[in-house]
Design a protein around this motif. Structure first.
Motif, short mmCIF file in Angstrom:
data_model
loop_
_atom_site.label_atom_id
_atom_site.label_comp_id
_atom_site.label_asym_id
_atom_site.label_seq_id
_atom_site.Cartn_x
_atom_site.Cartn_y
_atom_site.Cartn_z
N VAL A 2 12.25 -97.31 34.88
CA VAL A 2 12.61 -98.17 36.01
C VAL A 2 11.44 -98.23 37.00
N ALA A 3 10.80 -97.11 37.24
CA ALA A 3 9.65 -97.09 38.16
C ALA A 3 8.54 -97.99 37.64
N TYR A 40 -1.05 -102.46 35.97
CA TYR A 40 -1.34 -101.84 34.68
C TYR A 40 -0.63 -100.49 34.56
N GLY A 41 -0.60 -99.74 35.66
CA GLY A 41 0.10 -98.46 35.66
C GLY A 41 1.60 -98.61 35.48
N TYR A 46 6.13 -97.76 31.92
CA TYR A 46 7.28 -98.26 31.15
C TYR A 46 7.11 -97.94 29.66
N LEU A 47 5.92 -98.18 29.12
CA LEU A 47 5.69 -97.90 27.69
C LEU A 47 5.78 -96.40 27.41
N LEU A 48 5.29 -95.58 28.32
CA LEU A 48 5.45 -94.13 28.15
C LEU A 48 6.92 -93.73 28.19
N VAL A 69 -0.90 -97.77 25.68
CA VAL A 69 -1.15 -97.15 27.00
C VAL A 69 -2.62 -96.75 27.12
N VAL A 70 -3.19 -96.19 26.06
CA VAL A 70 -4.61 -95.82 26.08
C VAL A 70 -5.47 -97.08 26.26
N ALA A 71 -5.13 -98.16 25.55
CA ALA A 71 -5.89 -99.40 25.68
C ALA A 71 -5.81 -99.94 27.11
#
Length: 136
Positions: A2-3, A40-41, A46-48, A69-71
């Motif tokens: 959510v964040a 981007y963060g 979200y992906l993490l 996330v690394v990309a």
């Protein structure tokens, strides 16, 4: 998760306000470090979160999500220096590619989940029908 959504939405709101202003260049000013990290963060967070859910539920590491996330972390500092709308396009391309890769590697999980949900719904409806026949 959510964040991450909230951070991305906050960054996108600011970007769209600046893009709508007639005094800004067509593609907008450079994104900048603060709003770049926010947008981007937020997507990376979200992906993490998605990768964490996969880990908690199935104890599986979802490499496409983590590599996306690394990309984002690698390309982000470069994208923060280009125009806002172009930086947004870069974000969309990287994220879209990672999500498409993740979806392609899902090994039929979605189909199996839908099938199990359908079987469960059919069984529940059959139980309800039997109960109604006996009690109504």
């Amino acid at each position: 998760m959510v964040a991450g959504i909230v951070l991305f939405a906050l960054g996108l709101k600011d970007l769209l306000v600046e893009a709508a202003d007639r005094s800004t260049p067509d593609w907008g000013p450079p994104l900048g470090n603060f709003w770049g990290v926010v947008m981007y963060g937020g997507v990376a967070l979200y992906l993490l979160g998605l990768a964490g859910c996969w880990w908690l539920v199935l104890r599986e590491v979802r490499r496409p999500l983590l590599l996306t996330v690394v990309a984002l972390a690698v390309v982000g500092p470069i994208a923060f220096q280009i125009a806002e709308l172009m930086a947004l396009a870069v974000l969309a391309i990287i994220t879209g590619t990672g999500v498409a890769w993740e979806t392609g590697r899902e090994n039929g999980y979605r189909r199996r989940v839908r099938q199990l949900a359908l079987e469960e719904q059919i069984a529940a409806e059959a139980d309800q029908s039997r109960w109604r026949q006996q009690h109504l």
